[in-house]
Design a protein around this motif. Structure first.
Motif, PDB file in Angstrom:
ATOM      1  N   GLY A 107       1.088  -1.158  -0.171  1.00  0.00           N
ATOM      2  CA  GLY A 107      -0.200  -0.245   0.076  1.00  0.00           C
ATOM      3  C   GLY A 107       0.859   1.271   0.091  1.00  0.00           C
ATOM      4  O   GLY A 107      -0.095   2.718   0.329  1.00  0.00           O
ATOM      5  N   TRP A 159       0.041   6.358  -6.523  1.00  0.00           N
ATOM      6  CA  TRP A 159      -1.698   6.458  -7.196  1.00  0.00           C
ATOM      7  C   TRP A 159      -1.995   8.617  -7.804  1.00  0.00           C
ATOM      8  O   TRP A 159      -1.518   8.486  -6.249  1.00  0.00           O
ATOM      9  N   ARG A 161      -8.192   7.424   3.760  1.00  0.00           N
ATOM     10  CA  ARG A 161      -6.992   8.182   3.001  1.00  0.00           C
ATOM     11  C   ARG A 161      -7.088  10.012   3.341  1.00  0.00           C
ATOM     12  O   ARG A 161      -6.097  10.174   3.333  1.00  0.00           O
ATOM     13  N   VAL A 216      -3.479   6.057   2.027  1.00  0.00           N
ATOM     14  CA  VAL A 216      -3.476   6.202   0.629  1.00  0.00           C
ATOM     15  C   VAL A 216      -3.658   5.077   0.220  1.00  0.00           C
ATOM     16  O   VAL A 216      -3.638   4.243  -0.761  1.00  0.00           O
ATOM     17  N   GLY A 217      -3.050   3.922   1.038  1.00  0.00           N
ATOM     18  CA  GLY A 217      -2.952   2.176   0.922  1.00  0.00           C
ATOM     19  C   GLY A 217      -3.994   1.674   0.531  1.00  0.00           C
ATOM     20  O   GLY A 217      -4.471   0.394  -0.593  1.00  0.00           O
ATOM     21  N   VAL A 227      -4.735  -2.800   4.724  1.00  0.00           N
ATOM     22  CA  VAL A 227      -3.571  -3.335   3.961  1.00  0.00           C
ATOM     23  C   VAL A 227      -1.632  -2.588   4.317  1.00  0.00           C
ATOM     24  O   VAL A 227      -0.149  -3.114   4.472  1.00  0.00           O
ATOM     25  N   GLU A 228      -2.111  -1.582   4.777  1.00  0.00           N
ATOM     26  CA  GLU A 228      -0.571  -0.983   5.161  1.00  0.00           C
ATOM     27  C   GLU A 228      -0.345  -1.138   6.603  1.00  0.00           C
ATOM     28  O   GLU A 228       0.574  -1.506   7.654  1.00  0.00           O
ATOM     29  N   TYR A 238      -3.530  -2.529  -8.544  1.00  0.00           N
ATOM     30  CA  TYR A 238      -4.327  -0.846  -7.569  1.00  0.00           C
ATOM     31  C   TYR A 238      -5.485  -2.283  -7.119  1.00  0.00           C
ATOM     32  O   TYR A 238      -5.909  -1.826  -5.816  1.00  0.00           O
ATOM     33  N   PRO A 295      -4.346  -4.420  -2.798  1.00  0.00           N
ATOM     34  CA  PRO A 295      -5.042  -4.118  -1.158  1.00  0.00           C
ATOM     35  C   PRO A 295      -5.936  -4.776  -1.243  1.00  0.00           C
ATOM     36  O   PRO A 295      -6.083  -5.682   0.134  1.00  0.00           O
TER      37      PRO A 295
END
Lengths: 283, 799, 163
Positions: free
Chosen positions: B21, B25, C28, C34-35, C75-76, C101, C104
């Motif tokens: 992560g 993007w 986010r 933002v992961g 996921v982080e 993309y 995660p």
């Protein structure tokens, strides 16, 4: 997309929820698991003034044995329902059908009560509720009442609940022994809604069917009970006989025409899938 | 050392950030002070804009500015089309935000800039636009009929162009031909649906701008932004950070990118816009959308005499970057791998009030391959031959390469026999044919069909000379640079811009081998015009076959220069040096030597360089191929068709591809898998559907059906290896092969299953209803539509 | 504005949030996590899948305010002490991602799948991931990765499935 603003109410008791609903008026929406409502909010297809979130009404997540029936709290999640030993024993059709709803993450949030109250005829569970002769328990500040499933679904995404009424539970009669069940879901991709679904329970007696309940998903503005099939299938014991009985499956239905299937095709599917569901339920 | 990197299944180095992560993007970046843009879009397929009132929106809290198309009319220019396919091509203006007229649902008409996304979206509802509705033009055939409503009044026609290619004497081929088959196939409109929605962030610094975008084409985008906005090219830097898939959809210069740049200039603050999926389905360019009328003439023994192709290609409302050229990329592929005496190709580009079309994975070639591979099965059925046999009688044999085809291309290499033999064996073809007969005999409600697709395609876009002859607006070369750092570590710069293809790994493998340095010592840089100053970006399966080869030459240049320096340091003659395992030594004298890293340090220090040698070992190179690359393969699909419901289930899929020499087999296999999924999805699931009023009815993923893991089978993939002769690495492109090959394989399987029911076509996507209707249509021949194969215009109820 | 207290990847946050704020936007935009990306607006794609109180949810279909008092893992938050989780490693080893993309969400959904079924068959993995779309891989290597991770995570001495 981002939902439009709304007042947010998170009641901690059913009474508070009913009061909030009564106070909020017609432009309020009840948020159960949110798996149908959240996309509508995000795309601003629903713009309620107030959102009454039942998330913290843990009491409504209970599934309990109530003698001849199970009472499934309106906030019991799909995941909970399909794994629940009471449901698997006494309402296996519900467990089976719930396994086909959406995907695991959606099933963790989405609720049985929410699906039924949303009354989307393409949803799998309204037909199941109808097939099982479930009774919907609704409450408001005016009191509690019970509505048989046959009187609950009145039109496309419309139920006989009053705007101030909250679905608090679903009473599902226990099936007893000797029943076989099957939910035949026909859809193009795993995620897609059923083009047609057939919820089916049959009680066998020797070689033939003694009693059957059949209800159809997405064959009209509401889920539809296929009474003529239920009558015609009595005594049937072979695939041919099921086929003959199922020929009546679409009688009296008003299947929609949409992106995934025409009315004519759905009419055809209903007969094929009903025969298959009967055969599978008989086992 | 020394592991041979090229050819080994190296795990990808780019994964480290993607699995944790820690990604970049575009939408992840929000510099301090960023303002957010939201677009108001047309709800009409076609309407005149008679007024836009933005005042109430401006008063909303958090709103910084609101603009209509008219507000930006003086500076927004017209979105570019870089492929003027004929001298008389009709090419309408295409303002990034509509000014006077809207011509598809979703076209931007105004935008709000606000301090946060929610405020911007809320304010959209306060913009009042007056529309005067005009007639939607939805159907291509109706659009070119006399008296049709026009998409662009001033053009006085809905035809953009007609492009013709002819070779051989088609009349002679058709005249008295023992077999003439005419078919009409519809390539339905598709929505590319990269998982990452489009996103753009533009950061101004004085009169310079850094534009981050989820794009496949940072270099082309920079040039085009400069052209459209008249901001000098050297004041614009375009960065494509991590980009979440493209499939052609991000090979575009989008209005939102232009608007973001203009707003950053106007407001002097960073501005960002990220689309929602439903917004994207309406406005990301669509793919395919052709009506194909194909006539094939053959001998009774199955040998093809000639092929006539008549296409209508839906441009949508405007011509975007390469819209008109997409069908022409297929023009040379309708003959497939087969020999014939004549080919005639005519394509008419048609305007409709729908989202513009442009490149989608395969771009023109899947359409062509579909047509010819379907026709080959039709021919086999007509003659009672096995579909493999009819192909065998027509294909170019491996001894015949290089072979100049009827379309004028020279296929450099290939071995269709070998790929087919391998595929048949893996597929257990005979066994499945036996099962098919058995099911037919038993009248099993579930019938089995076998679909064949022996395909080739032209990729590795492209020889600049050929592009020039097709009036394409740019060349097709690619650039690479190698920087050997003083410490001996290596930076590689490529003008190709990866968005999932694994360049960071494959380019490092090539470099490691050529320079004899460890894989881990190579860093690949891409996707930033300030770092990679020239490039032609990523599309058309060109990265390796053009960009990888450029890197190969750049590495050679490094070694050549290092050899000079090493010879000087070793006091030996250059020709006496050998370079193995990253080390120069005098032939026969292994003890004395210099590693490339030692030479790099010496070249950096420059204390003792030979005369005329500049410091550093850095190099750069471009490669402009003199031919396309022609990957090919044989794909076999077994499909079970439920004749009672029309449901299709793929039972087995075997793909044997020949992509020449392989740098990384893991990546190649992954490209094939993904390509298969998209090609199968076209055959079975996907379609952008418009209603009669021009409304897109598949705006969400609930309606536009992308298959999940549960909807696809496990594929059996294998390769044969016939090196390309058009580049020194022997490599061919692989990015589109799976998509191109698989669609006809699946449909051929479905039709094959149903031939005993009289079915000879099912229109795509082969939804259960369409399959069911195809069987019924054959029961009632009167319902058939002339020349329409199975006789089906569309799925019942789908419109 | 309601005040929420939520634990995300081992850190507790307290924030005032607008009721309409989606959990994924909270992660986010407010927490800088933002992961976890967003891929659709109809909860079909699954890119935003996180674990809430240990089970998978699509964070685009949950309001931030509903995460009040909950424990969220993205996921982080996988992999103890800066390492990587066996599931992350398996995705790398099996080349189960291309653009990355969907990864995660795919990883988080896969963890949820193994929580319920430690040794899934190929079909069970495919069914279990039906709510997560990938456009690059054709899923074949994702299926392999999940089964590989399952094997590793079943090894004696391994911690249980939850991160």
């Amino acid at each position: 997309m981002i939902p439009a603003t709304f007042d947010y109410v998170r009641p901690t008791s059913v009474d508070d929820a009913c009061r909030a609903l009564a106070d909020a008026g017609e432009d309020a929406k009840v948020l159960a698991g949110g798996q149908s409502l959240m996309p509508l909010l995000r795309m601003r297809l629903a713009i309620p003034d107030a959102l009454i979130d039942l998330d913290r009404l843990d009491g409504l997540r209970e599934i309990r044995d109530d003698g001849d029936s199970l009472v499934i709290g309106a906030m019991a999640t799909h995941h909970q329902v399909m794994r629940d030993p009471l449901v698997r024993e006494h309402a296996p059709l519900l467990a089976r059908a719930t396994e086909t709803v959406a995907d695991p993450a959606v099933r963790h949030r989405g609720t049985f009560g929410g699906s039924v109250a949303h009354a989307d005829p393409a949803g799998d569970l309204p037909a199941v509720a109808l097939a099982l002769d479930a009774v919907l328990v609704v409450r408001s500040v005016r009191g509690e009442r019970e509505i048989p499933a046959s009187e609950f679904f009145v039109d496309w995404m419309t139920t006989s609940m009053e705007p101030d009424e909250l679905l608090v539970g679903v009473r599902v009669p226990k099936m007893g022994s000797g029943w076989g069940v099957h939910y035949e879901k026909f859809h193009r991709t795993a995620q897609a809604w059923a083009i047609v679904g057939v919820a089916c329970a049959v009680r066998r007696n020797g070689d033939g069917v003694e009693e059957a309940r059949v209800a159809l998903t997405n064959m009209g503005p509401t889920p539809v009970r296929a009474h003529s099939v239920e009558v015609a299938v009595r005594g049937a014991g072979s695939e041919d006989a099921f086929r003959t009985a199922a020929a009546q499956a679409a009688a009296g239905t008003e299947p929609p025409t949409d992106l995934h299937g025409s009315s004519e095709y759905r009419t055809h599917l209903a007969t094929v899938l009903t025969a298959r569901a009967l055969a599978a339920a008989v086992g | 050392m020394t592991v041979q990197e090229v050819g080994s299944p190296r795990k990808r180095s780019e994964d480290a950030r993607l699995i944790t992560g820690r990604t970049r993007w575009t939408d992840n970046m929000t510099p301090a002070g960023t303002l957010h843009i939201a677009f108001l879009r047309s709800p009409h397929a076609h309407a005149r804009i008679t007024g836009v009132d933005t005042a109430p929106a401006k008063d909303r809290p958090g709103v910084v500015a609101v603009f209509s198309g008219r507000d930006l009319a003086a500076e927004q220019g017209s979105l570019p089309c870089a492929w003027v396919v004929t001298d008389d091509m009709k090419h309408p203006d295409h303002p990034p935000m509509a000014v006077e007229e809207v011509r598809y649902v979703g076209e931007p008409v105004a935008c709000v800039v606000a301090r946060d996304k929610a405020a911007a979206v809320d304010a959209l509802e306060e913009i009042d636009v007056d529309y005067e509705p005009m007639s939607a033009v939805v159907d291509m055939e109706a659009a070119i009929a006399d008296g049709a409503d026009l998409v662009h009044d001033d053009l006085e026609t809905n035809k953009s162009y007609t492009w013709v290619f002819e070779n051989g004497d088609l009349d002679a081929a058709m005249r008295d031909a023992p077999v003439v088959l005419e078919r009409r196939y519809v390539q339905q409109r598709l929505i590319p649906t990269a998982m990452e929605p489009r996103s753009v962030l533009c950061v101004p610094e004085g009169d310079e701008y850094t534009l981050y975008s989820a794009t496949q084409i940072p270099h082309i985008l920079r040039l085009m932004l400069a052209t459209v906005t008249e901001i000098p090219e050297h004041r614009i830097r375009v960065v494509a950070p991590d980009v979440g898939g493209g499939f052609g959809s991000k090979l575009q210069v989008y209005g939102e990118e232009v608007i973001a740049l203009l707003l950053a200039r106007r407001l002097g603050r960073p501005v960002k816009w990220t689309e929602t999926r439903s917004e994207g389905n309406m406005t990301v360019h669509h793919g395919r959308d052709q009506i194909q009328r194909i006539t094939l003439a053959a001998e009774r023994d199955g040998r093809i005499r000639g092929l006539k192709v008549d296409l209508l290609a839906d441009m949508g409302a405007y011509l975007m970057l390469v819209t008109p050229g997409i069908p022409l990329l297929g023009a040379f592929m309708f003959n497939g791998i087969y020999k014939m005496d004549a080919l005639s190709f005519t394509c008419t580009g048609v305007f409709t009030t729908k989202t513009p079309t442009d490149a989608y994975r395969g771009a023109g070639r899947p359409e062509a391959t579909y047509a010819i591979e379907r026709m080959m099965d039709e021919l086999a059925a007509e003659l009672g031959l096995d579909p493999i046999e009819v192909r065998r009688r027509n294909w170019i044999e491996h001894e015949e390469f290089p072979y100049e085809t009827i379309a004028g291309l020279t296929y450099d290499s290939g071995n269709y026999e070998a790929a087919t033999a391998k595929a048949l064996e893996l597929f257990e073809y005979d066994k499945l044919r036996a099962e098919q007969s058995d099911r037919r005999e038993r009248q099993d409600p579930v019938q089995l069909g076998i679909g064949v697709s022996t395909f080739t395609e032209m990729c590795g876009l492209a020889p600049s000379r050929v592009l020039g002859s097709l009036s394409y607006g740019a060349g097709g070369w690619e650039h690479a640079a190698v920087r050997v750092l003083p410490s001996g570590k290596v930076e590689v710069v490529t003008g190709s811009s990866a968005h999932g293809q694994g360049h960071e790994t494959a380019w490092a493998q090539i470099t490691a081998d050529r320079l004899g340095v460890p894989f881990e010592d190579v860093k690949v840089l891409h996707g930033d015009t300030a770092i990679s100053h020239k490039g032609m970006d990523t599309y058309g399966s060109r990265s390796l076959a053009v960009g990888g080869v450029a890197l190969f030459s750049a590495c050679e240049k490094v070694v050549d220069k290092a050899r000079k320096v090493a010879a000087h340091l070793l006091e030996a003659a250059e020709q006496d040096l050998e370079f193995t395992g990253g080390r120069f030594s005098v032939r026969g004298v292994q003890e004395e030597g210099r590693t490339l890293q030692e030479v790099a340090l010496a070249a950096f220090a420059a204390h003792d360089l030979p005369d005329g040698i500049e410091p550093s070992l850095d190099s750069d190179a471009t490669f402009d191929p003199d031919n396309f690359s022609f990957p090919h393969g044989t794909h076999l699909c077994a499909a079970e068709v439920d004749t009672e419901t029309g449901m299709v289930k793929l039972r087995k899929y075997v793909a044997v591809d020949d992509v020449g020499k392989v740098v990384n087999p893991l990546i190649v296999e992954g490209q094939v898998h993904g390509g298969l999924a998209q090609g199968i999805a076209q055959a079975l699931y996907e379609e952008a559907v418009y209603d009669a009023d021009g409304n897109l009815t598949t705006t969400t993923m609930a309606d536009y059906l992308i298959p999940s893991a549960a909807d696809l089978p496990s594929f059996t993939t294998d390769r044969t290896e016939t090196p390309a002769t058009s580049n020194p690495m022997g490599v061919k492109g692989v990015g589109e092969a799976g998509t191109i090959a698989s669609t006809p394989a699946v449909v051929n399987a479905i039709v094959d299953a149903l031939r005993p029911h009289g079915v000879h076509d099912v229109p795509m996507p082969c939804s259960p209803e369409r399959v069911w209707r195809a069987m019924r249509a054959e029961d009632k021949p009167a319902a058939s539509e002339p020349g329409a194969g199975g006789g089906l215009g569309s799925a019942g109820g789908a419109q | 504005m309601p005040r929420i207290r939520v634990e995300v990847d081992g850190t507790t946050y307290e924030d005032d949030v607008e009721p309409r704020l989606l959990l994924v936007h909270y992660l986010r935009e407010r927490l800088g996590k933002v992961g976890t990306p967003v891929g659709c607006d109809t909860s079909n794609c699954g890119a935003c899948t996180v674990l809430m109180d240990g089970v998978s949810v699509k964070s685009c279909s949950v309001l931030a305010v509903q995460a009040d008092g909950r424990d969220v893992t993205t996921v982080e938050g996988l992999g103890a002490g800066g390492g990587t989780h066996p599931m992350q490693r398996a995705f790398h080893e099996e080349h189960a991602l291309q653009c990355g993309y969907c990864t995660p969400g795919m990883i988080m959904a896969s963890l949820d799948l193994l929580r319920e079924n430690a040794d899934p068959s190929e079909d069970e993995v495919r069914e279990g991931l039906e709510g997560n779309l990938c456009r690059c891989t054709g899923y074949q290597n994702i299926v392999k990765a999940v089964r590989r991770a399952a094997g590793e995570m079943r090894e004696p001495g391994r911690q249980e499935v939850t991160p």
